[in-house]
Design a protein around this motif. Structure first.
Motif, PDB file in Angstrom:
ATOM      1  N   LEU A 137       0.948  -1.503   0.384  1.00 49.50           N
ATOM      2  CA  LEU A 137      -0.148  -0.197  -0.132  1.00 49.50           C
ATOM      3  C   LEU A 137       0.232   1.063  -0.015  1.00 49.50           C
ATOM      4  N   ALA A 138       0.070   2.116  -1.176  1.00 48.39           N
ATOM      5  CA  ALA A 138       1.328   3.911  -0.792  1.00 48.39           C
ATOM      6  C   ALA A 138       1.040   3.974   0.817  1.00 48.39           C
ATOM      7  N   GLY A 139       2.108   4.509   1.074  1.00 52.70           N
ATOM      8  CA  GLY A 139       2.689   5.228   2.700  1.00 52.70           C
ATOM      9  C   GLY A 139       3.321   5.955   2.447  1.00 52.70           C
ATOM     10  N   ASN A 140       4.194   6.493   4.065  1.00 54.52           N
ATOM     11  CA  ASN A 140       4.883   7.883   3.448  1.00 54.52           C
ATOM     12  C   ASN A 140       6.061   8.037   3.000  1.00 54.52           C
ATOM     13  N   GLN A 141       6.661   6.533   2.767  1.00 55.53           N
ATOM     14  CA  GLN A 141       7.656   5.941   2.363  1.00 55.53           C
ATOM     15  C   GLN A 141       7.506   6.424   0.427  1.00 55.53           C
ATOM     16  N   LEU A 142       6.086   5.364  -0.029  1.00 56.84           N
ATOM     17  CA  LEU A 142       6.176   5.756  -1.718  1.00 56.84           C
ATOM     18  C   LEU A 142       4.928   6.009  -1.317  1.00 56.84           C
ATOM     19  N   THR A 143       4.534   7.365  -2.435  1.00 59.51           N
ATOM     20  CA  THR A 143       3.565   7.472  -2.593  1.00 59.51           C
ATOM     21  C   THR A 143       3.101   7.260  -3.799  1.00 59.51           C
ATOM     22  N   GLY A 144       1.443   7.993  -4.204  1.00 63.33           N
ATOM     23  CA  GLY A 144       1.370   7.185  -5.472  1.00 63.33           C
ATOM     24  C   GLY A 144       2.158   6.906  -6.807  1.00 63.33           C
ATOM     25  N   GLY A 145       3.048   8.161  -7.034  1.00 55.66           N
ATOM     26  CA  GLY A 145       3.593   8.362  -8.435  1.00 55.66           C
ATOM     27  C   GLY A 145       4.829   7.302  -8.136  1.00 55.66           C
ATOM     28  N   ALA A 146       5.267   6.844  -7.086  1.00 57.47           N
ATOM     29  CA  ALA A 146       6.815   6.586  -6.259  1.00 57.47           C
ATOM     30  C   ALA A 146       6.296   5.205  -6.732  1.00 57.47           C
ATOM     31  N   LEU A 147       5.163   5.146  -6.468  1.00 57.14           N
ATOM     32  CA  LEU A 147       4.623   3.222  -5.938  1.00 57.14           C
ATOM     33  C   LEU A 147       4.095   3.192  -7.517  1.00 57.14           C
ATOM     34  N   GLU A 148       3.387   3.844  -8.474  1.00 56.69           N
ATOM     35  CA  GLU A 148       3.729   3.458  -9.207  1.00 56.69           C
ATOM     36  C   GLU A 148       5.013   3.159 -10.118  1.00 56.69           C
ATOM     37  N   ALA A 149       5.910   4.112 -10.012  1.00 50.21           N
ATOM     38  CA  ALA A 149       7.011   3.559 -10.854  1.00 50.21           C
ATOM     39  C   ALA A 149       7.457   2.531 -10.234  1.00 50.21           C
ATOM     40  N   GLU A 150       7.579   1.902  -8.746  1.00 50.37           N
ATOM     41  CA  GLU A 150       8.233   1.364  -8.520  1.00 50.37           C
ATOM     42  C   GLU A 150       7.865  -0.174  -8.661  1.00 50.37           C
ATOM     43  N   ALA A 151       6.285  -0.364  -8.842  1.00 47.23           N
ATOM     44  CA  ALA A 151       5.108  -0.976  -9.800  1.00 47.23           C
ATOM     45  C   ALA A 151       6.289  -1.525 -11.080  1.00 47.23           C
ATOM     46  N   ASP A 152       6.566  -0.145 -12.327  1.00 46.10           N
ATOM     47  CA  ASP A 152       7.327  -0.209 -13.831  1.00 46.10           C
ATOM     48  C   ASP A 152       8.239  -1.297 -13.409  1.00 46.10           C
ATOM     49  N   ALA A 153       9.170  -1.133 -12.619  1.00 42.94           N
ATOM     50  CA  ALA A 153      10.599  -1.618 -11.921  1.00 42.94           C
ATOM     51  C   ALA A 153      10.181  -2.558 -11.956  1.00 42.94           C
ATOM     52  N   ARG A 154       9.005  -3.236 -11.430  1.00 42.19           N
ATOM     53  CA  ARG A 154       9.062  -4.863 -11.234  1.00 42.19           C
ATOM     54  C   ARG A 154       8.858  -4.940 -12.492  1.00 42.19           C
ATOM     55  N   ARG A 155       7.496  -4.457 -13.762  1.00 34.47           N
ATOM     56  CA  ARG A 155       7.024  -4.956 -14.046  1.00 34.47           C
ATOM     57  C   ARG A 155       8.228  -5.408 -15.264  1.00 34.47           C
ATOM     58  N   ASP A 156       9.064  -4.762 -15.547  1.00 34.33           N
ATOM     59  CA  ASP A 156      10.907  -4.762 -16.457  1.00 34.33           C
ATOM     60  C   ASP A 156      11.509  -5.182 -15.968  1.00 34.33           C
ATOM     61  N   ALA A 157      11.665  -6.036 -14.713  1.00 30.94           N
ATOM     62  CA  ALA A 157      12.734  -6.945 -13.675  1.00 30.94           C
ATOM     63  C   ALA A 157      12.125  -8.728 -14.476  1.00 30.94           C
ATOM     64  N   GLY A 158      10.755  -8.421 -14.807  1.00 31.08           N
ATOM     65  CA  GLY A 158      10.454  -9.812 -15.138  1.00 31.08           C
ATOM     66  C   GLY A 158       9.238  -9.877 -14.060  1.00 31.08           C
ATOM     67  N   LEU A 159       8.701  -9.593 -13.057  1.00 32.79           N
ATOM     68  CA  LEU A 159       8.329  -9.868 -12.210  1.00 32.79           C
ATOM     69  C   LEU A 159       6.773  -9.217 -12.120  1.00 32.79           C
ATOM     70  N   LEU A 160       5.383 -10.090 -11.907  1.00 27.76           N
ATOM     71  CA  LEU A 160       4.635  -9.252 -12.376  1.00 27.76           C
ATOM     72  C   LEU A 160       4.150  -8.514 -11.380  1.00 27.76           C
ATOM     73  N   SER A 161       3.411  -7.471 -11.374  1.00 27.18           N
ATOM     74  CA  SER A 161       2.448  -6.431 -10.349  1.00 27.18           C
ATOM     75  C   SER A 161       1.761  -6.182 -10.735  1.00 27.18           C
ATOM     76  N   ARG A 162       1.036  -5.055  -9.957  1.00 28.52           N
ATOM     77  CA  ARG A 162       0.300  -4.426 -11.125  1.00 28.52           C
ATOM     78  C   ARG A 162      -0.258  -3.249  -9.932  1.00 28.52           C
TER      79      ARG A 162
END
Ligand SMILES: Cc1cc2nc3c(=O)[nH]c(=O)nc-3n(C[C@H](O)[C@H](O)[C@H](O)COP(=O)(O)OP(=O)(O)OC[C@H]3O[C@@H](n4cnc5c(N)ncnc54)[C@H](O)[C@@H]3O)c2cc1C
Length: 403
Positions: A132-157
């Motif tokens: 969940l979005a929290g004080n360490q990663l909010t919406g935009g940064a969390l979305e970028a994290e999801a993209d980074a995981r997807r680019d590494a081949g780790l299924l996430s949405r």
């Protein structure tokens, strides 16, 4: 050597019956191909892997099987490392960060396959995870994290607020949804792994504290606090956060953490009983047990001493209950179990695994963090390969020389 209280209070796992693990008393000098020091989940995975490869193994513990930090774990066995992939990429480089995340994913898959193939009864269930979005990663940064995981081949949405509310009933700005993590009972798993090792000939000794390590070109003689020695070709230190003095610990810190478990309440649980954790500091995380209790933990802080950690169990469990109620108003959040424990951590969030510098016959595992069980599995793979003289292609990522 100082003996810490590794945990206090009553962990929820004591409410479920785990197999007993018979042990012996060490009354004379013995020898073995491998000595594993520590009979928590790390020592159990290590001994089971090594006996599976045909090695003769002795295990010792200054307490006994399952008397360290292992029974305190909340046992969310996840491949998502505490340190986000985007953050880890900035620290150790993108290629290595992706490699560490992928190896974690493989470790969770391997553990699942192994539990199933060996028919280990440990209440295993596969669960999705919501981060969940929290004080360490909010919406935009969390979305970028999801993209980074997807680019590494780790299924996430990435779920925005609406699908998060519609699919999981949670009111937050956003979350990453991932899959195939493991809920299990850590005492049942550890006890069974130790018993499998025993059935293959491993010898287990309780109340044996390793205090002295005399290394030579062809082996190690380990002196114990009460006298007898254990001579082995290789020693593996699975001592949790109680590190032997010769193990370099510059990049290692000890964290105190607290957890609660509620009464069983299957009817109130959230969809898919997903693991939930927050991108916050201090964070909150939760899971359900097989019979529908909610385990919730967090409120981590740097370890100062056991007295402080134990004195604040009441206060910390109330804070955890309050946060849980806010996130899941339908739950009865009254703690039936409340406990505190300690775990080791490193600045990268990655464990340190491998031969101790200048002592190639002594392997150590340290700094497990919140992914301790996943990392114990990685350690059992890397250390068995190293002892057998094979090269694990990710060993360098976790080696002492890399820290
Ligand atoms: C509250 C809490 C929640 C957690 N939640 C999670 C989670 O959700 N997911 C996850 O993956 N991890 C989690 N962890 C971390 C996980 O519990 C640990 O990584 C794991 O328990 C470590 O197991 P271990 O076998 O290495 O250590 P331990 O279980 O502590 O075992 C080490 C053993 O070594 C023995 N020993 C130490 N020194 C010596 C010596 N000199 N001679 C002989 N014996 C010695 C000790 O007596 C002990 O029995 C959590 C931890 C805590 C405290």
């Amino acid at each position: 050597m100082r003996k810490f209280d590794l945990r206090t209070g009553k962990p929820v796992w004591h409410g479920y019956r785990a197999p007993s693990v018979p042990t012996n008393k060490l009354v004379r000098d013995i020898r073995s191909e491998i000595l594993v020091v520590g009979m928590g989940i790390s020592g159990a995975m290590m001994a089971e892997a090594l006996t599976g490869e045909g090695y003769q193994v002795v295990l010792i513990d200054r307490r006994g099987p399952l008397l360290g930090s292992t029974p305190a774990t909340t046992a969310l066995v996840q491949y998502e490392i505490d340190v986000p992939l985007t953050t880890l990429s900035r620290t150790i480089g993108k290629a290595d960060a992706e490699r560490a995340w992928r190896r974690s994913r493989l470790a969770v898959m391997n553990l699942k396959s192994h539990i199933e193939a060996s028919k280990i009864a440990c209440d295993l269930a596969t669960r999705p995870t919501l981060y969940l979005a929290g004080n360490q990663l909010t919406g935009g940064a969390l979305e970028a994290e999801a993209d980074a995981r997807r680019d590494a081949g780790l299924l996430s949405r990435y779920l925005t607020a609406k699908p998060l509310a519609d699919e999981f009933g949670i009111d937050r700005e956003g979350a990453i949804l991932s899959h195939d993590n493991l809920a299990l009972d850590p005492r049942k798993l550890t006890a069974r792994l130790l018993n499998i090792a025993r059935e293959r000939g491993a010898r287990l000794y309780d109340d044996v504290e390793a205090v002295d390590f005399d290394t030579s070109a062809d082996g190690v003689t380990v002196g114990t606090a009460h006298g007898p020695t254990v001579r082995a070709d290789h020693v593996v230190l699975c001592t949790g956060y109680e590190l032997l003095p010769f193990v370099p610990a510059d990049n290692h810190q000890v964290i105190s953490t607290w957890a609660i478990a509620t009464r069983p309440q299957k009817a109130n649980l959230w969809p898919q009983e997903a693991f939930i954790w927050e991108a916050s500091d201090p964070y909150l995380y939760m899971r359900a047990t097989k019979d529908g209790r909610v385990i919730c933990g967090g409120e981590d802080e740097e370890f100062s001493d056991e007295t402080r950690r134990d004195a604040v169990i009441g206060e910390k469990s109330q804070a955890i209950s309050r946060k849980l109620k806010k996130l899941m108003p339908q739950l009865d959040v009254t703690p039936q179990y409340a406990w505190a424990g300690a775990f080791g951590s490193t600045s990268t969030g990655l464990p340190i695994i491998g031969p101790v510098p200048q002592k190639p016959r002594i392997h150590a595992i340290m700094g497990y963090g919140g992914n301790g069980i996943t990392f114990s599995r990685i350690a059992s793979e890397i250390v068995s390969a190293s002892i057998a003289g094979r090269k694990d292609s990710d060993a360098d990522l976790f080696a002492f020389s890399n820290r």
